[in-house]
Design an enzyme around this catalytic site. Structure first.
Site, PDB file in Angstrom:
ATOM      1  N   LYS A  10       0.096  16.840  53.571  1.00  0.00           N
ATOM      2  CA  LYS A  10      -0.352  15.891  52.545  1.00  0.00           C
ATOM      3  C   LYS A  10      -1.667  15.198  52.920  1.00  0.00           C
ATOM      4  O   LYS A  10      -2.090  15.230  54.081  1.00  0.00           O
ATOM      5  CB  LYS A  10       0.761  14.864  52.318  1.00  0.00           C
ATOM      6  CG  LYS A  10       2.043  15.457  51.738  1.00  0.00           C
ATOM      7  CD  LYS A  10       3.024  14.348  51.347  1.00  0.00           C
ATOM      8  CE  LYS A  10       4.317  14.929  50.795  1.00  0.00           C
ATOM      9  NZ  LYS A  10       5.200  13.860  50.263  1.00  0.00           N
ATOM     10  N   TYR A  48       5.270  18.090  40.787  1.00  0.00           N
ATOM     11  CA  TYR A  48       6.356  17.121  41.004  1.00  0.00           C
ATOM     12  C   TYR A  48       7.058  16.736  39.700  1.00  0.00           C
ATOM     13  O   TYR A  48       7.655  15.653  39.623  1.00  0.00           O
ATOM     14  CB  TYR A  48       5.804  15.865  41.674  1.00  0.00           C
ATOM     15  CG  TYR A  48       5.594  15.989  43.171  1.00  0.00           C
ATOM     16  CD1 TYR A  48       6.665  16.196  44.039  1.00  0.00           C
ATOM     17  CD2 TYR A  48       4.322  15.856  43.727  1.00  0.00           C
ATOM     18  CE1 TYR A  48       6.481  16.280  45.415  1.00  0.00           C
ATOM     19  CE2 TYR A  48       4.132  15.938  45.110  1.00  0.00           C
ATOM     20  CZ  TYR A  48       5.218  16.146  45.943  1.00  0.00           C
ATOM     21  OH  TYR A  48       5.038  16.224  47.306  1.00  0.00           O
ATOM     22  N   ASN A  51       3.849  10.383  53.712  1.00  0.00           N
ATOM     23  CA  ASN A  51       4.761  10.880  54.745  1.00  0.00           C
ATOM     24  C   ASN A  51       4.378  12.266  55.280  1.00  0.00           C
ATOM     25  O   ASN A  51       5.209  13.019  55.765  1.00  0.00           O
ATOM     26  CB  ASN A  51       6.216  10.829  54.253  1.00  0.00           C
ATOM     27  CG  ASN A  51       6.489  11.748  53.083  1.00  0.00           C
ATOM     28  OD1 ASN A  51       5.556  12.325  52.525  1.00  0.00           O
ATOM     29  ND2 ASN A  51       7.747  11.901  52.717  1.00  0.00           N
ATOM     30  N   HIS A 110       5.430  17.852  52.874  1.00  0.00           N
ATOM     31  CA  HIS A 110       6.470  18.150  51.889  1.00  0.00           C
ATOM     32  C   HIS A 110       7.089  19.484  52.258  1.00  0.00           C
ATOM     33  O   HIS A 110       6.383  20.380  52.738  1.00  0.00           O
ATOM     34  CB  HIS A 110       5.876  18.259  50.473  1.00  0.00           C
ATOM     35  CG  HIS A 110       6.812  18.927  49.493  1.00  0.00           C
ATOM     36  ND1 HIS A 110       7.806  18.242  48.859  1.00  0.00           N
ATOM     37  CD2 HIS A 110       6.928  20.229  49.108  1.00  0.00           C
ATOM     38  CE1 HIS A 110       8.495  19.098  48.092  1.00  0.00           C
ATOM     39  NE2 HIS A 110       7.974  20.303  48.235  1.00  0.00           N
ATOM     40  N   GLU A 123       8.271  26.735  44.009  1.00  0.00           N
ATOM     41  CA  GLU A 123       7.116  26.089  44.629  1.00  0.00           C
ATOM     42  C   GLU A 123       6.161  27.105  45.254  1.00  0.00           C
ATOM     43  O   GLU A 123       4.942  26.929  45.195  1.00  0.00           O
ATOM     44  CB  GLU A 123       7.599  25.064  45.671  1.00  0.00           C
ATOM     45  CG  GLU A 123       8.333  23.898  45.011  1.00  0.00           C
ATOM     46  CD  GLU A 123       8.879  22.875  45.996  1.00  0.00           C
ATOM     47  OE1 GLU A 123       8.706  23.052  47.222  1.00  0.00           O
ATOM     48  OE2 GLU A 123       9.468  21.877  45.531  1.00  0.00           O
TER      49      GLU A 123
HETATM   50  P1  CMP Z   1       8.344  14.935  48.945  1.00  0.00           P
HETATM   51  O1  CMP Z   1       9.256  15.740  49.779  1.00  0.00           O
HETATM   52  O2  CMP Z   1       6.938  15.398  48.831  1.00  0.00           O
HETATM   53  O3  CMP Z   1       8.958  14.843  47.467  1.00  0.00           O
HETATM   54  C1  CMP Z   1       8.787  13.730  46.629  1.00  0.00           C
HETATM   55  C2  CMP Z   1       8.015  12.637  47.293  1.00  0.00           C
HETATM   56  O4  CMP Z   1       8.078  11.378  46.663  1.00  0.00           O
HETATM   57  C3  CMP Z   1       8.599  12.380  48.660  1.00  0.00           C
HETATM   58  O5  CMP Z   1       8.294  13.450  49.517  1.00  0.00           O
HETATM   59  C4  CMP Z   1       7.968  11.042  49.026  1.00  0.00           C
HETATM   60  O6  CMP Z   1       6.739  11.167  49.713  1.00  0.00           O
HETATM   61  C5  CMP Z   1       7.723  10.447  47.660  1.00  0.00           C
HETATM   62  N1  CMP Z   1       8.538   9.244  47.533  1.00  0.00           N
HETATM   63  C6  CMP Z   1       9.857   9.163  47.630  1.00  0.00           C
HETATM   64  N2  CMP Z   1      10.265   7.889  47.479  1.00  0.00           N
HETATM   65  C7  CMP Z   1       9.131   7.159  47.304  1.00  0.00           C
HETATM   66  C8  CMP Z   1       8.880   5.792  47.112  1.00  0.00           C
HETATM   67  N3  CMP Z   1       9.863   4.892  47.066  1.00  0.00           N
HETATM   68  N4  CMP Z   1       7.597   5.408  46.964  1.00  0.00           N
HETATM   69  C9  CMP Z   1       6.589   6.318  47.001  1.00  0.00           C
HETATM   70  N5  CMP Z   1       6.783   7.634  47.183  1.00  0.00           N
HETATM   71  C10 CMP Z   1       8.038   8.038  47.337  1.00  0.00           C
END
Ligand code: CMP
Length: 139
Positions: A10, A50, A113, A116, A127
């Protein structure tokens, strides 16, 4: 069984030059990078990827973040690759991620984070198809 899963490095991670360190974690875990490209998503493309989260309160923020900087999209292959990748990534929220995981070491917050990974065989198929054609997958 040998599986393939879709991984995204990311914007928070590409921005901090962590692509190589994250790829080393995948390779050390026995996952092979069989396709990889660096792209800059538009907010609309991130939104389409998403789409399943479109009703969530963080959807707008998620699409804005995922289109803020380049990402590296990749296909990882190996025995039980979908679960293995999720193990290497660690919990979505880095505060809950185990020692040694990518998110424990590198993630900044639940949104930023670092990585993904597909969460099931069905989502892996969708995906991978979203980003790659069959010709681009080189086992
Ligand atoms: P990912 O696995 O990419 O799939 C959906 C993403 O939404 C997840 O990782 C997080 O990075 C993001 N996400 C989940 N919860 C929150 C939150 N409370 N605020 C912002 N982003 C979120």
């Amino acid at each position: 069984a040998i599986e393939r899963t879709l991984s995204i490095i990311k914007p928070d991670a590409t921005k901090r030059n962590l692509t190589g360190k994250i790829n080393a974690k995948f390779e050390e875990a026995g996952l092979r990078i069989v396709a990889q490209k660096r792209i800059h998503l538009s907010a609309a493309q991130a939104g389409q990827f998403y789409a399943e989260h479109s009703e969530r309160p963080f959807y707008g923020e998620l699409c804005e973040f995922m289109s803020s900087e380049p990402v590296v999209v990749q296909v990882l292959e190996g025995e039980g690759a979908i679960a293995k990748n999720r193990e290497v990534m660690g919990a979505t929220n880095p505060a809950n991620a185990a020692e040694g995981t990518i998110r424990k070491e590198f993630a900044l917050s639940v949104g930023e984070n670092s990585v993904h990974g597909s969460d099931s065989p069905d989502s892996a198929k969708r995906e991978i198809g979203f980003f790659f054609s069959g010709l681009e997958l080189v086992g």
